[in-house]
Design an enzyme around this catalytic site. Structure first.
Site, mmCIF file in Angstrom:
data_model
loop_
_atom_site.group_PDB
_atom_site.id
_atom_site.type_symbol
_atom_site.label_atom_id
_atom_site.label_comp_id
_atom_site.label_asym_id
_atom_site.label_seq_id
_atom_site.Cartn_x
_atom_site.Cartn_y
_atom_site.Cartn_z
ATOM 1 N N ASP A 127 -3.262 6.222 -4.172
ATOM 2 C CA ASP A 127 -3.173 7.600 -3.683
ATOM 3 C C ASP A 127 -1.882 8.279 -4.139
ATOM 4 O O ASP A 127 -0.885 7.615 -4.440
ATOM 5 C CB ASP A 127 -3.200 7.620 -2.149
ATOM 6 C CG ASP A 127 -4.576 7.346 -1.578
ATOM 7 O OD1 ASP A 127 -5.470 6.953 -2.347
ATOM 8 O OD2 ASP A 127 -4.745 7.514 -0.354
ATOM 9 N N HIS B 39 -0.224 2.997 -3.321
ATOM 10 C CA HIS B 39 0.246 4.288 -3.834
ATOM 11 C C HIS B 39 0.996 4.066 -5.147
ATOM 12 O O HIS B 39 1.897 3.216 -5.201
ATOM 13 C CB HIS B 39 1.172 4.966 -2.819
ATOM 14 C CG HIS B 39 0.502 5.308 -1.525
ATOM 15 N ND1 HIS B 39 0.255 4.374 -0.554
ATOM 16 C CD2 HIS B 39 0.008 6.490 -1.060
ATOM 17 C CE1 HIS B 39 -0.357 4.956 0.470
ATOM 18 N NE2 HIS B 39 -0.517 6.236 0.191
#
Length: 248
Positions: free
Chosen positions: A69, A214
């Site tokens: 993400d 991430h």
């Protein structure tokens, strides 16, 4: 979506309390219990309280998926190099304004065969408080940039922070998205200890897990290197989110 049946249940409880002359404190306790469920349902995407999200893959194979993400970022090329080294395809949930900032990196993600998902235009800290129209605009602006830069479309969407509520549910429906969650959260954005992040991912890894990471730091890159080695040693294969959608 479990929200509306629970509201009906809550109303029934209030009627029941009223019928049997329950005290104010009983009403208050019921209200706090209801509120607690609402808050829990908003922040735990696995519950599917407001939105039915895909949080795992039903499979008999020893396979998991990696999702990233908040990119693309200055660190994303390193992640891509590492994934390429292990011949692994992942899913990247990208932020619109980050795509604008790193267009060539975004194109590389696509070129190397990874799956793209929408993660809104700005990843607003106020996501949980936005109106349906504003959330819809966030999703649509990101879609426009994805198409403009990458010449692709995606029906995959991951809510920022995993937060869901009725407004977000309506926006997802309006934009025809599939909400994608996870069932392994690395907490790599709030934990500084690489060993703890690694343990969080690997200690209870199971078939069909969707892992949330991430591509935003050197720390997570270092952990990813260890995770990929772990997967190789334990003979795990990987899948991408779009493979679930195709077989859904």
């Amino acid at each position: 979506m479990k929200h509306y049946p629970f509201i009906i249940f809550y109303m029934f409880c209030n009627v029941f309390i009223y019928a049997f002359h329950g005290s104010f404190w009983v009403y208050l306790a019921t209200f706090f219990a209801f509120s607690s469920v609402i808050v829990w349902g908003s922040f735990d995407i696995q519950l599917g309280y407001f939105v039915n999200s895909i949080t795992h893959k039903r499979t008999k194979l020893k396979e998991v998926t990696l999702t990233f993400d908040d990119g693309p970022t200055e660190f994303t090329p390193q992640f891509l190099d590492l994934l390429k080294e292990y011949n692994i395809k992942a899913t990247f949930f990208c932020i619109g304004k980050q795509i604008e900032k790193y267009p060539e990196t975004f194109k590389r993600i696509i070129l190397e065969g990874h799956t793209i998902g929408n993660h809104t235009f700005s990843h607003s800290n106020n996501t949980g408080f936005l109106s349906t129209s504003k959330i819809t605009n966030e999703i649509e602006r990101c879609d426009e940039i994805i198409f403009k830069v990458g010449n692709i479309k995606t029906n995959l969407y991951r809510p920022p922070f995993g937060v869901t509520n009725p407004n977000i549910a309506k926006a997802i429906k309006k934009t025809h998205k599939k909400s994608i969650g996870w069932n392994i959260r690395s907490l790599d954005t709030i934990t500084s200890d690489e060993k703890k992040i690694y343990k969080k991912v690997t200690k209870s890894l199971k078939k069909g897990n969707i892992i949330l990471l991430h591509d935003t730091s050197q720390k997570t890159y270092n952990v990813l290197a260890d995770i990929l080695l772990f997967l190789k040693e334990r003979k795990y294969s990987t899948f991408t989110i779009n493979s679930i959608i195709k077989n859904d």
